[in-house]
Design an enzyme around this catalytic site. Structure first.
Site, short mmCIF file in Angstrom:
data_model
loop_
_atom_site.label_atom_id
_atom_site.label_comp_id
_atom_site.label_asym_id
_atom_site.label_seq_id
_atom_site.Cartn_x
_atom_site.Cartn_y
_atom_site.Cartn_z
N LEU A 80 43.04 28.11 -23.25
CA LEU A 80 42.86 29.56 -23.10
C LEU A 80 43.14 30.29 -24.40
O LEU A 80 43.88 29.82 -25.28
CB LEU A 80 43.78 30.09 -22.01
CG LEU A 80 43.72 29.41 -20.64
CD1 LEU A 80 44.66 30.10 -19.67
CD2 LEU A 80 42.30 29.39 -20.10
N ASP A 81 42.54 31.48 -24.54
CA ASP A 81 42.84 32.33 -25.68
C ASP A 81 43.79 33.44 -25.26
O ASP A 81 44.36 33.41 -24.16
CB ASP A 81 41.56 32.88 -26.31
CG ASP A 81 40.73 33.70 -25.31
OD1 ASP A 81 41.28 34.16 -24.29
OD2 ASP A 81 39.52 33.88 -25.57
N GLN A 82 43.96 34.45 -26.11
CA GLN A 82 44.91 35.53 -25.81
C GLN A 82 44.47 36.40 -24.63
O GLN A 82 45.26 37.18 -24.12
CB GLN A 82 45.14 36.40 -27.05
CG GLN A 82 43.96 37.21 -27.51
CD GLN A 82 43.13 36.47 -28.55
OE1 GLN A 82 42.94 35.27 -28.46
NE2 GLN A 82 42.63 37.22 -29.54
N VAL A 85 41.34 33.49 -20.92
CA VAL A 85 40.10 32.81 -20.54
C VAL A 85 39.88 31.67 -21.53
O VAL A 85 40.47 31.64 -22.61
CB VAL A 85 38.89 33.76 -20.54
CG1 VAL A 85 39.07 34.86 -19.50
CG2 VAL A 85 38.67 34.36 -21.93
#
Length: 205
Positions: A80-82, A85
Site C-alpha cells: 500500500l501507499d500513503q 491503496v
C-alpha cells in the site's frame, strides 16, 4: 554467459478459481524503458489452481490464445501507499507474476533460456488503472499470449477484485527475446511450438 534473472518477492496466492466476463479496452499508456526491460523472472510461488476463461471477441488473436489463464492473489499491507491503496507500481509485479505462471504452465523453462545465454524481457507495457485495491482484497489476474511477430511476444492482462469481479486493471505488454549482448533476436521456434501445442491441448480438452 547466461543472464541472471531478477528475483522479486511475490504476493501470496489464494488457491481457488472464479469466472468473469470482461469487456474492456486498452488506451492508457504507461511505458517502461526498453534499455532496462523487466525480465520475466524466476520466482517461487505456492502451487496454483487456475481456470481458463474466454476473452471478449474484440480481443481474440489469430496466432495466440483465445482464453485467459487465471490465478488468484491477495493484497499485502506493505504493497500500500500513503493513501492506503495498492501503489501503482505494484500492479506491474502482479502482471509479471501472471506471465511467469503462464509460461510455466505452457512448459517454457526460463532456466533453460538463461543457460543458453538468452532472455525474454518486457520492452514496453501499457496499463489502464480502473479502480484501486486495498489491504486484504482478494483478486484474480487473467493473462494470455495474444500473438507473435518475428521478434516479439504479446501479452494481455486483466485484474478483477473478488468476489464481485470488479474491474481493477487492464494491461498489454510486449516481450522480446534477447541474446547474450542484450540485442533482440527472433522468437525461437521452440517457444512458438510449445505455445501452439499448449493451445491445441487446451482447446481439445
Amino acid at each position: 554467459m547466461a543472464l541472471r534473472f531478477n528475483l522479486t518477492t511475490p504476493p501470496p496466492m489464494i488457491v481457488s478459481s472464479t469466472r468473469a466476463n470482461p469487456s474492456l479496452s486498452f488506451n492508457l499508456r504507461s511505458s517502461f524503458s526498453s534499455t532496462n526491460p523487466l525480465i520475466l523472472t524466476r520466482m517461487h510461488f505456492l502451487p496454483t489452481v487456475s481456470r481458463q476463461s474466454s476473452p471478449p471477441p474484440h480481443l481474440k488473436a489469430e496466432n495466440g490464445m483465445n482464453w485467459y489463464h487465471e490465478i488468484e492473489m491477495e493484497v499485502r499491507d506493505y504493497e500500500l501507499d500513503q493513501y492506503d491503496v495498492v501503489n501503482n507500481a505494484v500492479y506491474s509485479s502482479y502482471c509479471q507474476h501472471g506471465r511467469h505462471e503462464l509460461v510455466k504452465v505452457i512448459g517454457i523453462d526460463c532456466d533453460e533460456i538463461a543457460r543458453n545465454g538468452e532472455a525474454v524481457a518486457i520492452s514496453d507495457m501499457f496499463i489502464k488503472y480502473l479502480s484501486p485495491l486495498r489491504s486484504g482484497n482478494k483478486f484474480v489476474v487473467k493473462m494470455r499470449i495474444s500473438g507473435f511477430s518475428t521478434m516479439r511476444v504479446y501479452f494481455e492482462h486483466l485484474i478483477f477484485k473478488l468476489p464481485n469481479n470488479e474491474p481493477i486493471l487492464e494491461a498489454k505488454a510486449t516481450a522480446v527475446y534477447l541474446d547474450k549482448n542484450y540485442r533482440p533476436i527472433r522468437v525461437t521456434e521452440d517457444f512458438k511450438s510449445k505455445v501452439a501445442q499448449f493451445i491445441h491441448r487446451e482447446e481439445s480438452d
